[in-house]
Design a protein around this motif. Sequence first.
Motif, short mmCIF file in Angstrom:
data_model
loop_
_atom_site.label_atom_id
_atom_site.label_comp_id
_atom_site.label_asym_id
_atom_site.label_seq_id
_atom_site.Cartn_x
_atom_site.Cartn_y
_atom_site.Cartn_z
N GLU A 61 0.82 -1.21 0.00
CA GLU A 61 0.00 0.00 0.00
C GLU A 61 0.86 1.28 0.00
O GLU A 61 0.41 2.34 -0.44
CB GLU A 61 -0.93 -0.01 1.22
CG GLU A 61 -2.02 1.03 1.17
CD GLU A 61 -2.82 1.09 2.46
OE1 GLU A 61 -2.32 0.59 3.49
OE2 GLU A 61 -3.93 1.64 2.44
N LEU A 95 -5.79 8.17 -4.24
CA LEU A 95 -6.80 7.11 -4.15
C LEU A 95 -7.43 7.06 -2.77
O LEU A 95 -6.78 7.34 -1.77
CB LEU A 95 -6.15 5.76 -4.46
CG LEU A 95 -5.60 5.57 -5.87
CD1 LEU A 95 -5.02 4.17 -6.02
CD2 LEU A 95 -6.69 5.80 -6.91
N SER A 96 -8.71 6.68 -2.75
CA SER A 96 -9.39 6.52 -1.46
C SER A 96 -8.92 5.24 -0.81
O SER A 96 -8.27 4.40 -1.45
CB SER A 96 -10.90 6.45 -1.68
OG SER A 96 -11.21 5.22 -2.31
N LYS A 121 -10.62 2.72 0.04
CA LYS A 121 -11.24 1.56 -0.58
C LYS A 121 -10.53 1.21 -1.89
O LYS A 121 -10.22 0.05 -2.16
CB LYS A 121 -12.71 1.88 -0.84
CG LYS A 121 -13.52 0.75 -1.42
CD LYS A 121 -15.01 1.09 -1.30
CE LYS A 121 -15.84 0.14 -2.15
NZ LYS A 121 -15.87 0.50 -3.58
N GLU A 122 -10.24 2.25 -2.67
CA GLU A 122 -9.53 2.02 -3.94
C GLU A 122 -8.15 1.43 -3.69
O GLU A 122 -7.71 0.53 -4.41
CB GLU A 122 -9.39 3.33 -4.72
CG GLU A 122 -10.72 3.84 -5.28
CD GLU A 122 -10.62 5.26 -5.81
OE1 GLU A 122 -11.12 5.50 -6.91
OE2 GLU A 122 -10.05 6.13 -5.11
N ARG A 123 -7.50 1.96 -2.67
CA ARG A 123 -6.16 1.43 -2.35
C ARG A 123 -6.25 -0.05 -2.02
O ARG A 123 -5.46 -0.86 -2.49
CB ARG A 123 -5.55 2.19 -1.17
CG ARG A 123 -5.19 3.63 -1.47
CD ARG A 123 -4.10 4.15 -0.53
NE ARG A 123 -4.46 4.06 0.87
CZ ARG A 123 -5.01 5.06 1.57
NH1 ARG A 123 -5.26 6.21 0.99
NH2 ARG A 123 -5.29 4.89 2.85
N ARG A 124 -7.26 -0.38 -1.21
CA ARG A 124 -7.43 -1.79 -0.82
C ARG A 124 -7.60 -2.68 -2.05
O ARG A 124 -6.96 -3.72 -2.17
CB ARG A 124 -8.64 -1.91 0.12
CG ARG A 124 -9.13 -3.31 0.38
CD ARG A 124 -10.06 -3.36 1.57
NE ARG A 124 -9.34 -3.20 2.82
CZ ARG A 124 -8.71 -4.21 3.43
NH1 ARG A 124 -8.72 -5.41 2.92
NH2 ARG A 124 -8.06 -4.00 4.55
N GLU A 125 -8.42 -2.20 -2.99
CA GLU A 125 -8.66 -2.99 -4.20
C GLU A 125 -7.37 -3.19 -5.00
O GLU A 125 -7.05 -4.30 -5.42
CB GLU A 125 -9.70 -2.29 -5.09
CG GLU A 125 -11.11 -2.38 -4.53
CD GLU A 125 -12.07 -1.38 -5.16
OE1 GLU A 125 -13.21 -1.31 -4.70
OE2 GLU A 125 -11.65 -0.65 -6.12
N HIS A 126 -6.62 -2.10 -5.15
CA HIS A 126 -5.36 -2.19 -5.91
C HIS A 126 -4.39 -3.14 -5.23
O HIS A 126 -3.73 -3.95 -5.89
CB HIS A 126 -4.70 -0.81 -6.02
CG HIS A 126 -5.30 0.06 -7.08
ND1 HIS A 126 -6.56 0.59 -6.98
CD2 HIS A 126 -4.82 0.49 -8.27
CE1 HIS A 126 -6.82 1.33 -8.05
NE2 HIS A 126 -5.78 1.28 -8.85
#
Lengths: 220, 389
Positions: free
Chosen positions: A105, A113-114, A116-121
Motif C-alpha cells: 500500500e 486514491l481513497s 477503498k480504492e487502495r485496498r482494491e489495488h
Amino acid sequence: MIEVHNISKSYRRDSLEIPVLSNITLDVPEGEFLALMGPSGSGKTTLLNLIAGIDRPNTGSITVNGTDIATLNESNLATWRSHNVGFIFQFYNLLPVLTAFENVELPLLLTNLSKKERREHVEAALKLVGLGDRMKHYPKQLSGGQEQRVAIARAIVTDPTVLVADEPTGDLDRVSAGEIMVLMDRLNKEFKKTIVMVTHDPRAAEKAHKVMHLDKGELN
Amino acid sequence: MKIPFAYIWRSLWARRLTTALTLGGIALVAFVFAAVLMLSRGVEETLIETGSLDNVIALRKSANSELVSQIDRDGANILKTFPEIATTPGGKPFASTEIYVIINLSKKGSNDMGNVSVRGISPEALQLRPQVKLTAGRWFNFGQQEIVLGKSIAQRFQKCEIGQELRFGEATWKIVGYFDAQGSAFDSEIWGDVEQMGAAFGRPVFSSATFRLTSQQEFEPLKLRLQKDPRLASIELKREREYYEEQSKLMSGFIKLLGLVVTIIFSIGATIGAMITMYAAVANRTVEIGTLRALGFKRRSVLAAFLIESIILSLVGGAIGIALASGMSFVRISTTNFGTFSELAFGFTLAPGVVISTLVFALVMGVLGGFLPAVRASRLNILSALRSA
C-alpha cells in the motif's frame, strides 16, 4: 520510451574523480525487457539508478515518456518516481514493521486514491504475485521468494511506466529465483510492463528480450 | 505526513526495550517537573483559599504581613463605622479585630520546636470565615482562656489533645476543640479570644482587622474613603484574597525557582537520552529511509515521521510522569512559610495547568531531542542509504 542520451557519471572519492559511466546512449522502447549485465563495478547499477531517477548524471539527458528527468528538482523527481517507477531490490527492502498488505500500500499513499480504492489495488497486486493469502503476514513470516514477490507487488501496484530491478534473484535459491523470473516474464508479456533489470545471473537474463553488457562504464 | 502512523508506532514497539528506557527517563523528569508545579500550586492554593473575595483586611501601611502590622483600637473602630462595611443580622459591624502572634511548640515524633501562629479573634470572625468548621469539642468561650486548634496543629504538635493545656504568653490555655478550615492556612493556626490574647501577650493594639464588604464592588469606594480620612493615614486596605496571594508568592516562587532549575538540568539529560535513541533509530533504519525515499516519499515526510516518533515518546513519557505525580496529591507536607515564619501545612495540587505545563515541557524535550536525528534522516542520500544494506 526511455531515451538515454550521451550521459556520463563519475563519483568523487576524496580528491579522486572516479569515472563510472562515459558517453552512454541507449533507447528502451515501450514493452521492452532489457537485461544489463557486466562485471562488478562496470556501472550497471549506476545506469539503472539514473534511469530510475534516484541519481543524476553529470552530463547528458534521460528522457522517460517525454520528461527529461535530469532537469527535475528533487521534490518533483520524488513525485515523478512515485508515478513512473516501480523498484525491485536485491534484498526486497520491505519495511519489517509493516504487513505485506501495508508494504504494498505504501506507494499508493502518495496518490489521491481513497482507502477503498487502495485496498482494491493492493489486493489485486498481491493476488497477481500469488500472495492473496499472505496479506496480513509480516516480512519475517515470509520466505525470501515470497518477500520478493511482495516487493514486486509493491512495484507494480501504482501501474508505473517502468520497472527497475537490481539483481532481483541475487539473494534467492534457484527455485525461488526461477519463480521470480517467471513472474517478471509474465509482467512483461501479459501486462506489457517495460522492465530494466541488472543481473549477474545468466538464467535470469535469458528471460529478457535484450541483453546489454557494460564494461568499464561503456556499453557494448 | 504521508508515511503511515502504523510505521511510526510499530517501529517504537519493535525496539521496545530502548523505547521503555527512553520513556522512563522522560517520565522521571516529567514527574519531578509536575511535582514541583503541584507543590508550588499547593502553597498558592492553601494560602489563596484562606482569603475570601468579600473580605477586606486592614494592616499598617507597608506591613507585608499581619506579623509586623499594628492597628490601634481607634482606627479599627472608625473603620467599623464606614458604610461600605456590612453589618451582622444582630446589627453589629461585620468585622473581626485580631491579634496575630507566633509561639513555639514541640513537634510530635521529635523534640524540635516549630513556630505556630496564634490568632486572637472577635466573635464575628467565624461568620467572616464560614469555611472554618468545628470538628471536635466546642468553640472557646469569649472572656475565657480557652483555645481551639486547627487540624494540622492537632496532628503535628505534642500535647495538643482536647482537655490538655498549653502555656504561652503570660497565661495557660485550655484546649477545648479542633477545627477544619478546608485546607486553608487557618488549619495551621490556634484560635482564641482576641481580648484574652491581648492581655496575655501585653498588646494593647491589634495586628489586623478583617471586614466583610456590603458587596465586592465596594472595595474601591472604601479605599477612597480611607485615604481621605486623616485619622486613618497609617492604615492600608487589601482584599483578603490578594493579601494571602502575596503571602504565597515568596514560598511558591522559591519552590518553583529551585525546582524548575533542578528539573531543567535533569531535562537536558533526558533530552540527550531521547536524541541518542532517535539517532540510533535513524542509523538502524537507514535502508528503510532510503527505500521510502526511492518510492517517492519526500524529505519532509521522513522528517515528520521521525519527529513524530520522538514526540510520541515524549508525550507518553510526560503522561506517565503526570500519572506518577498524581499519586503525590495524597501527600501533605508541613514546613515553615517564609512569609509568616510559622508552620504551614499544604499538599501537592494537580491542576489542569500543571498537566498542560508538564505535557508542553515533555513535548519540548521530544522536539529538541528528535529534531536533529529527524533532520539527519531526511537528509540521507538515497543511494548511500540503500547501499548500507
